[in-house]
Design a protein around this motif. Structure first.
Motif, PDB file in Angstrom:
ATOM      1  N   SER A  90       0.836  -1.199   0.000  1.00 12.87           N
ATOM      2  CA  SER A  90       0.000   0.000   0.000  1.00 12.87           C
ATOM      3  C   SER A  90       0.879   1.260   0.000  1.00 12.87           C
ATOM      4  O   SER A  90       0.694   2.162  -0.821  1.00 12.87           O
ATOM      5  CB  SER A  90      -0.922  -0.033   1.232  1.00 12.87           C
ATOM      6  N   THR A 130      -3.804  -1.967   7.739  1.00 11.93           N
ATOM      7  CA  THR A 130      -3.975  -1.629   6.320  1.00 11.93           C
ATOM      8  C   THR A 130      -5.156  -2.396   5.726  1.00 11.93           C
ATOM      9  O   THR A 130      -5.987  -1.830   5.013  1.00 11.93           O
ATOM     10  CB  THR A 130      -2.690  -1.976   5.523  1.00 11.93           C
ATOM     11  N   GLN A 143      -8.434  -0.839   4.105  1.00 13.53           N
ATOM     12  CA  GLN A 143      -8.791  -1.122   2.706  1.00 13.53           C
ATOM     13  C   GLN A 143     -10.236  -1.601   2.603  1.00 13.53           C
ATOM     14  O   GLN A 143     -10.987  -1.159   1.731  1.00 13.53           O
ATOM     15  CB  GLN A 143      -7.846  -2.189   2.125  1.00 13.53           C
ATOM     16  N   PHE A 198     -12.577   1.425   3.212  1.00  8.58           N
ATOM     17  CA  PHE A 198     -12.638   2.406   2.116  1.00  8.58           C
ATOM     18  C   PHE A 198     -13.273   1.807   0.854  1.00  8.58           C
ATOM     19  O   PHE A 198     -13.977   2.508   0.136  1.00  8.58           O
ATOM     20  CB  PHE A 198     -11.252   3.000   1.839  1.00  8.58           C
ATOM     21  N   GLN A 199     -13.069   0.498   0.609  1.00 10.86           N
ATOM     22  CA  GLN A 199     -13.730  -0.102  -0.560  1.00 10.86           C
ATOM     23  C   GLN A 199     -15.248   0.050  -0.459  1.00 10.86           C
ATOM     24  O   GLN A 199     -15.925   0.337  -1.438  1.00 10.86           O
ATOM     25  CB  GLN A 199     -13.368  -1.592  -0.695  1.00 10.86           C
ATOM     26  N   PHE A 228     -16.100   3.630  -1.173  1.00 13.74           N
ATOM     27  CA  PHE A 228     -16.015   3.933  -2.617  1.00 13.74           C
ATOM     28  C   PHE A 228     -17.307   3.482  -3.301  1.00 13.74           C
ATOM     29  O   PHE A 228     -17.849   4.188  -4.150  1.00 13.74           O
ATOM     30  CB  PHE A 228     -14.835   3.207  -3.282  1.00 13.74           C
ATOM     31  N   ILE A 288     -13.173  11.736  -2.033  1.00 14.65           N
ATOM     32  CA  ILE A 288     -13.335  10.333  -2.418  1.00 14.65           C
ATOM     33  C   ILE A 288     -14.182  10.245  -3.688  1.00 14.65           C
ATOM     34  O   ILE A 288     -13.822   9.545  -4.635  1.00 14.65           O
ATOM     35  CB  ILE A 288     -13.903   9.488  -1.256  1.00 14.65           C
ATOM     36  N   GLU A 327     -10.954   7.298 -11.182  1.00 13.38           N
ATOM     37  CA  GLU A 327     -10.652   5.884 -11.403  1.00 13.38           C
ATOM     38  C   GLU A 327     -11.523   5.336 -12.532  1.00 13.38           C
ATOM     39  O   GLU A 327     -11.057   4.635 -13.431  1.00 13.38           O
ATOM     40  CB  GLU A 327     -10.899   5.085 -10.112  1.00 13.38           C
ATOM     41  N   ASN A 362      -7.322   1.128  -8.817  1.00  6.04           N
ATOM     42  CA  ASN A 362      -8.039   0.984  -7.551  1.00  6.04           C
ATOM     43  C   ASN A 362      -7.060   0.896  -6.375  1.00  6.04           C
ATOM     44  O   ASN A 362      -7.313   1.472  -5.309  1.00  6.04           O
ATOM     45  CB  ASN A 362      -8.934  -0.255  -7.607  1.00  6.04           C
ATOM     46  N   GLU A 363      -5.938   0.235  -6.569  1.00  3.34           N
ATOM     47  CA  GLU A 363      -4.940   0.139  -5.491  1.00  3.34           C
ATOM     48  C   GLU A 363      -4.349   1.502  -5.150  1.00  3.34           C
ATOM     49  O   GLU A 363      -4.134   1.828  -3.984  1.00  3.34           O
ATOM     50  CB  GLU A 363      -3.797  -0.792  -5.922  1.00  3.34           C
ATOM     51  N   THR A 387      -7.022   3.572  -3.214  1.00  2.66           N
ATOM     52  CA  THR A 387      -7.147   3.183  -1.808  1.00  2.66           C
ATOM     53  C   THR A 387      -5.929   3.643  -1.002  1.00  2.66           C
ATOM     54  O   THR A 387      -6.057   4.209   0.078  1.00  2.66           O
ATOM     55  CB  THR A 387      -7.261   1.646  -1.698  1.00  2.66           C
ATOM     56  N   ILE A 417      -5.751   6.345   2.184  1.00  2.00           N
ATOM     57  CA  ILE A 417      -5.156   5.993   3.488  1.00  2.00           C
ATOM     58  C   ILE A 417      -4.067   7.009   3.843  1.00  2.00           C
ATOM     59  O   ILE A 417      -3.979   7.493   4.973  1.00  2.00           O
ATOM     60  CB  ILE A 417      -4.594   4.553   3.472  1.00  2.00           C
TER      61      ILE A 417
END
Ligand code: HEM
Length: 410
Positions: free
Chosen positions: A87, A197, A201, A204-205, A208, A220, A227, A235-236, A239, A243
């Protein structure tokens, strides 16, 4: 060499997680600048402590972040499989151009001086509500009950984290600071980092997903749309950078407010002056940043051999640690007693927000948050006293310098 310098003369030059270093790094910095301004650590990193070299390394294009290479060298080839490092590898903070330029470009508009200035009334409202909630108690912890609430609330609002999700963030453990320290993390610390982490993740997913269905006027939503746009970010990356913004948005400002309040109360003449002359506040914030920076260090990797940095050769691929807190106390730039807090000091330009392409995105936001928080506290609780100004408890991290708690009463 001054008295403070002599008193620590038998210790190793750079041992940043030693309790004594955490309690007061400045005598150690004096020694480094005087004895070995480009010092080599047992881990083979070069440590720059003078203003001239710190400033140059952060701005010079021959240096970069080279995160994957640097991390693999230190921890071995499997490290990038650990979720926490994977991350971090996507953070703009750790990226080099062109990725850095692309990622920073997606969010920079939300942090312009104008946009941040527009947030001032909301910042004032949050500070007033925070004081309203405790004023009848006659006591509080200036960190937990005061300094922490403002930056967390603001970054939650900027990101669009719904109000009923926030309580967990106010109570979170703030363990993440070790990620940035120059001493390698233990397997236990890596495991903790991975767990935090992965949790972030997952959270936040879901958020989103909510913002894809239900767009808002927040960062966001903006990034989720970027995105979906195609090749602006993965997407990685999305995220990871949320963070980063979430962490950077509050781990640092809380300490600017906390360290600033401690410095003022350790220097009653300066406290009295600021109470009498609130118009000095803007300069006072710069002096707090200089005097005891909430970020003490950053680093860069030499992308080619550097033949003369303060008289030493830096081979390609080696890391230079930039001691921001030491540069801020360099008598070459601050000739008038750099170890003193002086809110009327002229020409204060601290390196606390870094420099070059990674210059802190949130610098102006942090300044305004600290300005409003400290000014309001001095005005509304003028007889506030800190219980123990001599021996407050510091958090055990070096890069992020701040207090565990700071009990006060009025
Ligand atoms: C007193 C408060 C703060 C301090 C002392 C601080 C310090 C720093 C420093 C030293 C850097 C550069 C690191 C480097 O060059 O390697 C940085 C970068 C950054 N900061 Fe801050 N920061 C503060 C507050 C904030 C806030 C409030 C935010 C966001 C809401 C923020 C977001 C960031 C981001 C995203 C970066 C990476 C920028 C890039 O790589 O281009 N910071 N900060």
């Amino acid at each position: 060499m001054n008295e403070q310098v002599q008193s620590v003369a038998s210790d190793p030059l750079f041992n940043p997680l030693a309790p004594d270093f955490i309690r007061n790094p400045y005598p150690h910095y004096d020694r480094l600048r005087t004895i070995d301004p480009i010092h080599v650590t047992p881990f083979g990193q070069f440590v720059a402590s003078r203003h001239a070299e710190v400033s140059l390394v952060m701005r010079d294009k021959r240096f970069g972040k080279d995160f994957v290479e640097r991390t693999t060298r230190r921890y071995g080839p499997d490290i990038m499989k650990e979720p926490v490092f994977r991350s971090m590898g996507h953070w703009m903070l750790q990226a080099d151009p062109p990725d850095h330029t692309r990622l920073r470009g997606l969010v920079v508009k939300a942090f312009t001086a104008r946009r941040v200035e527009d947030m001032r009334p909301r910042i004032q409202e949050i500070v007033d509500q925070t004081i309203d909630a405790v004023i009848d108690r006659g006591q509080m912890d200036l960190i937990e009950d005061f300094a922490f609430r403002l930056p967390v609330t603001i970054i939650c609002e900027m990101l669009g984290i719904p109000e009923d999700h926030r309580e967990v963030f106010y109570k979170s453990s703030r363990d993440g600071g070790r990620l940035l320290d120059p001493v390698p993390m233990t397997p236990e610390e890596i495991a903790k980092g991975n767990a935090a982490t992965t949790m972030a993740q997952m959270y936040f997913q879901q958020l989103f997903e909510l913002r894809r269905r239900n767009p808002g006027d927040d960062l966001i939503t903006q990034l989720v749309q970027a995105e979906e746009d195609g090749n602006k970010l993965t997407n990685e990356e999305l995220t990871a950078n949320i963070i980063l913004l979430f962490g950077a948005g509050h781990e640092t400002t809380v300490n600017l407010i906390g360290n600033g309040l401690l410095a003022l109360h350790r220097n009653p003449d300066q406290l009295a002056l600021l109470k009498a002359r609130p118009d000095l506040m803007v300069g006072a914030i710069e002096e707090f940043l200089r005097y005891d920076s909430s970020v003490q260090m950053t680093g860069r990797v030499a992308l080619e051999e550097i033949d003369d940095l303060g008289g030493k050769t830096i081979p390609k691929g080696e890391t230079v640690l930039c001691l921001l807190g030491s540069a801020n106390h360099d008598p070459a730039v601050y000739p008038d007693h750099p170890e003193r807090l002086d809110i009327t000091r002229p020409n204060v330009r601290p390196l606390s927000f870094g420099g070059g392409i990674h210059f802190c995105l949130g610098a102006q936001l942090a300044r305004i948050e600290a300005e409003v928080a400290i000014a309001t506290l001095l005005r509304r609780l003028p007889d506030l006293r800190i219980d123990d100004v001599e021996n407050p408890e510091w958090r055990p991290t070096f890069v992020l310098r701040g207090l565990k708690c700071l009990p006060a009463s009025w």
